[in-house]
Design a protein around this motif. Sequence first.
Motif, mmCIF file in Angstrom:
data_model
loop_
_atom_site.group_PDB
_atom_site.id
_atom_site.type_symbol
_atom_site.label_atom_id
_atom_site.label_comp_id
_atom_site.label_asym_id
_atom_site.label_seq_id
_atom_site.Cartn_x
_atom_site.Cartn_y
_atom_site.Cartn_z
ATOM 1 N N ALA A 125 -2.384 -5.601 1.127
ATOM 2 C CA ALA A 125 -1.463 -4.628 0.529
ATOM 3 C C ALA A 125 -0.710 -3.869 1.617
ATOM 4 N N TYR A 126 -1.447 -3.447 2.658
ATOM 5 C CA TYR A 126 -0.772 -2.765 3.762
ATOM 6 C C TYR A 126 0.179 -3.719 4.479
ATOM 7 N N GLY A 127 -0.291 -4.911 4.776
ATOM 8 C CA GLY A 127 0.557 -5.877 5.470
ATOM 9 C C GLY A 127 1.826 -6.165 4.716
ATOM 10 N N LEU A 128 1.713 -6.274 3.379
ATOM 11 C CA LEU A 128 2.882 -6.556 2.555
ATOM 12 C C LEU A 128 3.864 -5.393 2.572
ATOM 13 N N CYS A 129 3.347 -4.174 2.414
ATOM 14 C CA CYS A 129 4.218 -2.992 2.439
ATOM 15 C C CYS A 129 4.892 -2.846 3.798
ATOM 16 N N ASN A 130 4.141 -3.029 4.850
ATOM 17 C CA ASN A 130 4.696 -2.927 6.199
ATOM 18 C C ASN A 130 5.782 -3.980 6.415
ATOM 19 N N LEU A 131 5.538 -5.190 5.923
ATOM 20 C CA LEU A 131 6.526 -6.267 6.035
ATOM 21 C C LEU A 131 7.809 -5.912 5.290
ATOM 22 N N ILE A 132 7.676 -5.371 4.093
ATOM 23 C CA ILE A 132 8.843 -5.024 3.278
ATOM 24 C C ILE A 132 9.697 -3.968 3.975
ATOM 25 N N THR A 133 9.054 -2.986 4.629
ATOM 26 C CA THR A 133 9.819 -1.917 5.275
ATOM 27 C C THR A 133 10.622 -2.408 6.480
ATOM 28 N N LYS A 134 10.333 -3.615 6.948
ATOM 29 C CA LYS A 134 11.113 -4.170 8.051
ATOM 30 C C LYS A 134 12.463 -4.698 7.581
ATOM 31 N N SER A 135 12.578 -4.941 6.273
ATOM 32 C CA SER A 135 13.812 -5.503 5.722
ATOM 33 C C SER A 135 14.465 -4.613 4.676
ATOM 34 N N GLU A 136 13.718 -3.648 4.145
ATOM 35 C CA GLU A 136 14.231 -2.783 3.089
ATOM 36 C C GLU A 136 13.977 -1.321 3.446
ATOM 37 N N LYS A 137 14.713 -0.442 2.795
ATOM 38 C CA LYS A 137 14.656 0.979 3.143
ATOM 39 C C LYS A 137 13.286 1.574 2.892
ATOM 40 N N ASN A 138 12.714 1.304 1.719
ATOM 41 C CA ASN A 138 11.417 1.864 1.351
ATOM 42 C C ASN A 138 10.640 0.878 0.492
ATOM 43 N N VAL A 139 9.366 1.180 0.307
ATOM 44 C CA VAL A 139 8.523 0.458 -0.638
ATOM 45 C C VAL A 139 7.541 1.463 -1.215
ATOM 46 N N VAL A 140 7.197 1.301 -2.497
ATOM 47 C CA VAL A 140 6.190 2.154 -3.133
ATOM 48 C C VAL A 140 4.870 1.400 -3.163
ATOM 49 N N LEU A 141 3.810 2.061 -2.717
ATOM 50 C CA LEU A 141 2.465 1.516 -2.828
ATOM 51 C C LEU A 141 1.731 2.345 -3.882
ATOM 52 N N ALA A 142 1.426 1.719 -5.022
ATOM 53 C CA ALA A 142 0.791 2.412 -6.150
ATOM 54 C C ALA A 142 -0.671 1.981 -6.251
ATOM 55 N N LEU A 143 -1.578 2.946 -6.218
ATOM 56 C CA LEU A 143 -3.005 2.658 -6.148
ATOM 57 C C LEU A 143 -3.757 3.140 -7.390
ATOM 58 N N GLU A 144 -4.858 2.455 -7.691
ATOM 59 C CA GLU A 144 -5.697 2.772 -8.855
ATOM 60 C C GLU A 144 -6.586 3.971 -8.540
ATOM 61 N N ILE A 145 -5.928 5.125 -8.412
ATOM 62 C CA ILE A 145 -6.594 6.386 -8.083
ATOM 63 C C ILE A 145 -5.931 7.480 -8.915
ATOM 64 N N ARG A 146 -6.684 8.450 -9.339
ATOM 65 C CA ARG A 146 -6.099 9.579 -10.058
ATOM 66 C C ARG A 146 -5.363 10.491 -9.074
ATOM 67 N N SER A 147 -4.173 10.894 -9.448
ATOM 68 C CA SER A 147 -3.382 11.753 -8.559
ATOM 69 C C SER A 147 -4.058 13.112 -8.363
ATOM 70 N N SER A 148 -4.834 13.568 -9.362
ATOM 71 C CA SER A 148 -5.512 14.864 -9.242
ATOM 72 C C SER A 148 -6.577 14.850 -8.152
ATOM 73 N N GLN A 149 -7.033 13.653 -7.755
ATOM 74 C CA GLN A 149 -8.043 13.541 -6.704
ATOM 75 C C GLN A 149 -7.424 13.416 -5.318
ATOM 76 N N MET A 150 -6.076 13.393 -5.272
ATOM 77 C CA MET A 150 -5.370 13.248 -3.997
ATOM 78 C C MET A 150 -4.336 14.352 -3.797
ATOM 79 N N ILE A 151 -4.484 15.482 -4.507
ATOM 80 C CA ILE A 151 -3.433 16.497 -4.514
ATOM 81 C C ILE A 151 -3.204 17.137 -3.143
ATOM 82 N N ASN A 152 -4.180 17.115 -2.278
ATOM 83 C CA ASN A 152 -4.025 17.738 -0.959
ATOM 84 C C ASN A 152 -3.581 16.768 0.123
ATOM 85 N N LEU A 153 -3.225 15.537 -0.273
ATOM 86 C CA LEU A 153 -2.737 14.569 0.702
ATOM 87 C C LEU A 153 -1.427 15.050 1.303
ATOM 88 N N SER A 154 -1.325 14.965 2.624
ATOM 89 C CA SER A 154 -0.083 15.350 3.298
ATOM 90 C C SER A 154 0.186 14.386 4.447
#
Length: 301
Positions: A89-118
């Motif tokens: 998943a990381y390799g794919l996202c990293n590869l995409i960013t070499k040819s495109e502006k951005n990529v979204v990585l969506a994970l099977e995690i509740r956003s409420s458990q990651m609210i302090n991510l910075s």
Amino acid sequence: MKKFLPLLIVLIGLTSCKENTGKQTASDEILNSIDNSIELTEEQKDLKKNAIPIENLSELSDKIYDEIANFEIIMIGEMHGTTEPAEFAYGLCNLITKSEKNVVLALEIRSSQMINLSDEMSITQLKGLDFFQRENFDGRNGVSMLDLIYKSNQNERIILKFIDNPYPSSTRDSSMYREIRNIHNKYPNTKIVTLTGNVHNSLIPVFDKERIGGYLVKDNVNFDSKKIMSINHVFSGGTMFNNDGTGIKITTIEKEDNTYNSTLSHNMFLYKKLPEKQNEYTHILYTDKVTASGKIEKDDK
């Protein structure tokens, strides 16, 4: 019945991941030397022609990008508590960013458990987030997920999203589909890579329930079904750290011969399945070995 559901999910995952087609005794080298005397199946012929070898899951080749370039949604299915799908998943996202502006990585995690991510959080700081400090009951919140989030967070062109969020009067898969739909509408020209359990990215119902993949391909208002890729992780043997219904533990899968390791000598590859076999997943990520994700101790801050 409910107490047996985790075991059923693990069993169907193992069956899907291993895709065992019966033992074949010929080694790759012998098979390659006698191709002319052994009639290969259509799938084996296609494997030899179209499988894309992978040397490093985190550093993928341009041939992989060529394969995924025309897709908008790329779903990766894993057995929780394994290492290879997260690395891919990381390799794919990293590869995409070499040819495109951005990529979204969506994970099977509740956003409420990651609210302090910075941005620019250290590994130690990430370990302190609610998701990683919770009891690991299914293998998701282990070292492989920690490394995936840490590395992705270092790339400003990878947009991290967490989609395991409940909607009122909605199944879990329907809720995650809605999250993906909302992300797609917010970032209409950006690829979305998802990493979930391999039941969720199935294009057909599992246990008589529609899954994320099924909701996506049936939504012809927001998505083009031809631009949705669903990848299942297939392996020959190894270890995983997850819950088989009797508690979380390391499980060892004995290596067995199958169509993939008996046809090709590559230890890892991406393969687009034959059209008539794409009803559940469109592609497979094959790694000869599956490796258990490490455990994060709750007091390991």
